[in-house]
Design an enzyme around this catalytic site. Sequence first.
Site, short mmCIF file in Angstrom:
data_model
loop_
_atom_site.label_atom_id
_atom_site.label_comp_id
_atom_site.label_asym_id
_atom_site.label_seq_id
_atom_site.Cartn_x
_atom_site.Cartn_y
_atom_site.Cartn_z
N GLU A 180 -0.09 91.18 30.65
CA GLU A 180 -1.52 91.43 30.82
C GLU A 180 -1.81 92.25 32.07
OE1 GLU A 180 -3.72 90.90 28.69
OE2 GLU A 180 -3.05 89.26 27.39
N ASP A 317 2.08 91.74 17.86
CA ASP A 317 1.41 92.97 17.46
C ASP A 317 1.86 94.24 18.18
OD1 ASP A 317 0.31 91.86 19.74
OD2 ASP A 317 -1.74 91.76 18.99
N GLU A 434 -11.83 85.47 14.13
CA GLU A 434 -10.48 85.59 14.68
C GLU A 434 -9.42 85.47 13.60
OE1 GLU A 434 -8.84 85.52 18.21
OE2 GLU A 434 -10.49 86.93 18.01
N GLU A 498 -9.64 95.61 17.97
CA GLU A 498 -8.58 96.13 17.10
C GLU A 498 -9.10 96.85 15.85
OE1 GLU A 498 -6.93 93.38 19.92
OE2 GLU A 498 -8.53 93.06 18.43
N THR A 584 -1.91 100.09 24.39
CA THR A 584 -2.44 98.96 23.65
C THR A 584 -3.73 98.44 24.25
OG1 THR A 584 -1.80 96.85 22.62
CG2 THR A 584 -1.21 97.15 24.94
#
Length: 596
Positions: A180, A317, A434, A498, A584
């Site tokens: 992160e 992902d 979600e 996304e 990303t």
Amino acid sequence: MISNRKGRSLTTTILFLLVAYFFLVWLPLHQLFSHKAQPTAIEKQWHRLNNIHINNSIERFPVTSYIPLPTSPVSIPRIQHDFPVESRRERKARLKKRETIKQTFLHAWSGYKDHAWMRDEVSPSSGRYDDSFSGWGATLVDSLDALVIMGLDDEFEIALDALKRIDFTTTPSSYVNVFEIVIRYMGGMIAAHDLTDGKHPILLQKAVELGEMIYNAFDTHNRMPQMRWEWSESAQNLEIQPGEVTNLAELASLTVEFTRLTQLTGDPKYYDAVQRITDVLEKNQQETRLPGLWPTIVDADHLWFDNAEFTLGGCADSAYEYLPKEHILLGAQTDQYRNMYTDAIEAIKKHMLFRPMLKDQDKQILFTSNLVVNRGGSVHQERFLQEHLKCFLGGTVGIAAKIFNRTEDMSIARELTDGCIWSYDVMPTGIMPEAMEVAACDDKDNCPFDDAKWYEGVWGDQLKTDSERHQVQKLIKHERLPAGVTVLRDSAYKLRPEALESIFIMYRITGDKSLQDAAWRMFKNIDKATRTKFGHSSIEDVRDSEPQLSDKMESFWLAETLKYLYLIFSEPSHISLDDYVLSTEAHPFKRPSGGF
């Protein structure tokens, strides 16, 4: 002569008064109301861990020979559509929407700036703050390139001034989430550097400062990073171990940021660090329970890849997302990432893609399942689970179809993207949850909607009596399940980007304006449901017309979601996919065009 002197005297007096007014009145007022005035930082009531700073730590497992960075990029097939010239009416309508998105960004940015400046996040309903990612001002740094992209120059200058005061050698957190921190902080600084052509040296200086700190997380016996890094241990020259339970996505999704840092600095160690991870992944790609894919959880300490669970959603992902993106950033100088992507997409097509059974749907759509696989490769359990985090896949497959000349995959990219659009449109609020499970087609080419099969999916077993059927109908009504949806595993919406990411990419690839229409529809629904006094909040249930707010606004709302929306309604040349690789976290890094 006297009259002339009087004239000069009067002129001098007026000039003096004007100068005095400028310095004593106008200038202070101008400074007071100027947008460049530095906000008040929210004081950090930290108790640092013995005031430890990670400077000049001693490597226990130093690298003796670095893997070299490829430096002679070659041609890559064009990604973007050849857009026609738009009419004046089309341009006016598009720019009006873009301006609305920009003002929405400024609403949330102002809430952060006024109530959580230099902290990680603002709590958008209460006006409090939260330090979720080491307390270095995650929203501030993550949003740097968005400020540039949207032309918010004054706000960018304010953010740069604040960036100078961030100390990346220490943190009040007991551990650092390496993944992160890299995608939000390092990505934000590198992208802002690239977008401003290196005009602000502080951006690269701070990226290097952070890179120097994070590099210590790789100082393990096998050079695999400790992803939940006990940084104070490294600062005290104590040994750290890679995690035996490590998320695939976290381990495999540092390549783009670290590669770009090496390209910009010439320091080989960053690229070397991530290339070692890639080599391990490549070596084990065909040795897992589902050859071509890696399990969701890996043992980074012993380099074991024998876990049974496979997904393209959370925890996995971006590992797949970065295969074509790293290929582009390396200038196609190696076939390693192409080959890894090819093996992965073929396994995905064979084992994971499925068509949901839907009612009144005029478009073909695709989702991907989650699998639990026995040793030997037989599927033990399959969950037909659609997750918001999986919505990156349409854009990734689209990019790969272009750069790897896999034209047969472009329809898959579009159907995956349309699946995520459907997932928004089918909900009462027009917002995707979600995670939800859906009924899957037995035959993807012939799949009429079947109420009985849907009911059995909701019930979890065959229906044997009229009473059971009646109970299922009551359950569907009570749970407000759209036709084809069998259960909502997580009904929240967390401001995720996304779906808009794939819409942006597919719009830039195809030029299909219906994708812009879908994005605008999604934006209006999201803004209506999530807007608060100080920004936008995650919501608890996408079925509620007035949903409960969770008082949470992660940095990616500004850094990704609103940025993608802004770019969808920008000129196609603005952050062209033929000029930039988007990380990303949606940070644009300049693509190599002829050496670094």
